[in-house]
Motif scaffolding. Structure first.
Motif, PDB file in Angstrom:
ATOM      1  N   GLU A   3       0.788  -1.088  -0.037  1.00  0.00           N
ATOM      2  CA  GLU A   3      -0.132  -0.070  -0.030  1.00  0.00           C
ATOM      3  C   GLU A   3       0.901   1.248   0.022  1.00  0.00           C
ATOM      4  O   GLU A   3       1.930   1.206   0.636  1.00  0.00           O
ATOM      5  CB  GLU A   3      -0.849   0.066   1.107  1.00  0.00           C
ATOM      6  N   THR A   5       0.579   5.202   0.952  1.00  0.00           N
ATOM      7  CA  THR A   5      -0.162   6.205   1.723  1.00  0.00           C
ATOM      8  C   THR A   5       0.561   7.584   1.666  1.00  0.00           C
ATOM      9  O   THR A   5       1.532   7.766   1.698  1.00  0.00           O
ATOM     10  CB  THR A   5      -0.075   5.886   3.017  1.00  0.00           C
ATOM     11  N   SER A 365      -8.455   2.366   2.660  1.00  0.00           N
ATOM     12  CA  SER A 365      -7.568   1.461   1.913  1.00  0.00           C
ATOM     13  C   SER A 365      -8.283   1.336   0.732  1.00  0.00           C
ATOM     14  O   SER A 365      -9.139   0.676   0.582  1.00  0.00           O
ATOM     15  CB  SER A 365      -7.154   0.167   2.702  1.00  0.00           C
ATOM     16  N   ASP A 367      -9.059  -0.093  -2.853  1.00  0.00           N
ATOM     17  CA  ASP A 367      -9.077  -1.184  -3.629  1.00  0.00           C
ATOM     18  C   ASP A 367      -9.115  -0.753  -5.094  1.00  0.00           C
ATOM     19  O   ASP A 367     -10.029  -0.252  -5.417  1.00  0.00           O
ATOM     20  CB  ASP A 367     -10.139  -2.307  -3.328  1.00  0.00           C
ATOM     21  N   ALA A 389      -4.850   5.370   1.601  1.00  0.00           N
ATOM     22  CA  ALA A 389      -3.682   4.296   1.230  1.00  0.00           C
ATOM     23  C   ALA A 389      -4.125   3.780  -0.156  1.00  0.00           C
ATOM     24  O   ALA A 389      -5.441   3.192  -0.404  1.00  0.00           O
ATOM     25  CB  ALA A 389      -3.503   3.082   2.134  1.00  0.00           C
ATOM     26  N   GLN A 391      -3.839   0.596  -2.663  1.00  0.00           N
ATOM     27  CA  GLN A 391      -3.423  -0.736  -2.942  1.00  0.00           C
ATOM     28  C   GLN A 391      -2.917  -1.108  -4.109  1.00  0.00           C
ATOM     29  O   GLN A 391      -3.191  -0.479  -5.133  1.00  0.00           O
ATOM     30  CB  GLN A 391      -4.563  -1.686  -2.637  1.00  0.00           C
TER      31      GLN A 391
END
Length: 420
Positions: A3, A5, A365, A367, A389, A391
């Motif tokens: 990930e 960020t 997060s 996707d 973040a 992915q």
């Protein structure tokens, strides 16, 4: 899982960043150069997963493709493609897969056109049916790749074909580019005038004409292509307009000034039309029709999250059959930033703007579904809101391998965590 960020910069982003060459144009002219007898030099080209798959496929079919530097291809061909020793693997490159499926009709032998698990979910049946109607033995058991094409060694031999291009304009572009290698003039007829991104057809025709083809626009739904073959030529490729949208978005969101080296009105690619819409931020229109700038919609949808009023995106049904279901991916990602930020209404996407998100810190997060455009567009949210973040950030290599480096050159900091 890796990930990335992003740390909101809290200052205007300014500087000079030149986007890579156009993916759409690079893959068109690579194929045309491969079909042309002689030596062509392509400059300003994009070197990314999609275009490198195309180059490798051409090599597998007897075309000499060299790369003298980071933005050039030199293509030398006898003007014919030969049957490859094994299936052509094209990753998740939609342009390469669709274009080559039609082009290999002229090969003397059998060619299997295949891709990765994502490409194997992307529809190609309308193109297969059009090839069958042209007398070419082509089959896709699932309606998606792999496609087996038994080339006849002479290309198209019939004088007309009707194609349903509702799902993708790439089907039309594929037939157009293969047609000059046939035996007689070919009329390519739309089944109705409903087609996504007609501007990409114009892009295709322009590239074909640069390589010596003759294409007549008989009507809004009919193109007549003459059997001229192609002539080798040198071609300079303009920067990628879809990639430019991320830089325009970064500039608008942060109040900065980013010089991308090409004015918005100098692009010939359809996605450049997005600039006129984006420039209205933070007062974007209440309704945005994305039918003629489909690849720019993820960028504008993220921008809309910080708009002063809600935005409904229409004309975007085709986004469901891109590298992923982009309508769903955008909805999930935006709602991961703030519940209720987005909703799907049939094939429309509604973004409920919340300018108060700027300056906040969340835990989101995203996707990306291995989709480069989802990754690059949501990176823009990270410029305004902390805790976002991304992915699988390496998926940007599909069209813009230097994306994270480009943001870094503008002063954006980010932290990478996790493992492959």
């Amino acid at each position: 899982m890796i990930e990335l960020t992003i740390t909101p910069p809290n200052h205007p982003l300014s500087g000079k960043v030149e986007p890579p060459g156009s993916k759409s144009i690079t893959n068109r002219v690579l194929l045309l150069a491969g079909l042309a007898k002689g030596k062509s030099t392509l400059t300003g080209a994009l070197k990314s997963d999609d275009t490198l798959y195309m180059a490798e496929a051409l090599r597998a079919m007897g075309v000499d493709v060299t790369e003298p530097d980071a933005t050039s291809f030199v293509v030398e061909s006898r003007g014919v493609l030969t049957a490859p020793a094994k299936p052509l693997f094209l990753g998740n490159a939609g342009t390469a897969t669709r274009f080559l499926t039609a082009a290999v009709a002229s090969v003397d032998g059998t060619v299997v056109v295949d891709g990765d698990e994502h490409m194997r979910k992307r529809p190609i049946q309308p193109l297969v049916e059009a090839l069958n109607a042209l007398g070419i033995d082509a089959d896709a058991a699932t309606g998606c790749p792999p496609v087996t094409v038994k080339g006849n060694g002479q290309g198209f031999t019939r004088d007309s074909v009707t194609i349903d291009a509702n799902l993708s304009s790439q089907y039309v572009s594929a037939l157009l580019m293969a047609a000059p290698c046939g035996a007689k003039p070919l009329d390519i007829i739309l089944a109705g005038e409903d087609i996504g991104a007609k501007g990409y057809i114009d892009l295709t025709v322009s590239a074909m004409e640069a390589f010596g083809a003759t294409v007549e626009r008989v009507s809004n739904a009919i193109w007549r292509v003459h059997p001229t073959g192609y002539k080798a030529t040198d071609f300079h490729i303009e920067p990628d307009a879809s990639a430019a949208t991320y830089l325009w978005g970064a500039e608008l969101l942060t109040g900065g000034q980013i010089d991308i080296g090409t004015p918005a009105d100098a692009f010939t690619q359809p996605d450049a039309k997005a600039y006129a819409v984006m420039a209205q931020f933070p007062n974007l229109p209440a309704e945005i029709d994305g039918s003629q700038m489909q690849d720019a919609i993820p960028t504008i949808a993220v921008l809309a999250a910080y708009n002063t009023t809600p935005v409904r995106f229409v004309g975007i049904a085709n986004l469901r059959v891109k590298e992923c279901d982009r309508i769903r991916a955008l909805s999930l990602g935006l709602n991961g930033i703030r519940e209720g930020l987005a909703e799907e209404d049939g094939d429309d996407l509604i973004v409920h703007a919340d300018p108060a998100l700027a300056g906040q810190t969340v835990s989101a997060s995203i996707d990306t579904f291995h989709d480069h455009r989802i990754a690059m567009s949501f990176a823009l949210a990270g410029l305004k809101t902390g805790g976002i973040a991304i992915q699988n950030p390496v998926c940007v290599g599909k069209t813009y391998p230097g994306y994270w480096k480009a943001l870094g050159s503008l002063g954006v900091e980010y932290n990478e965590t996790g493992q492959d």
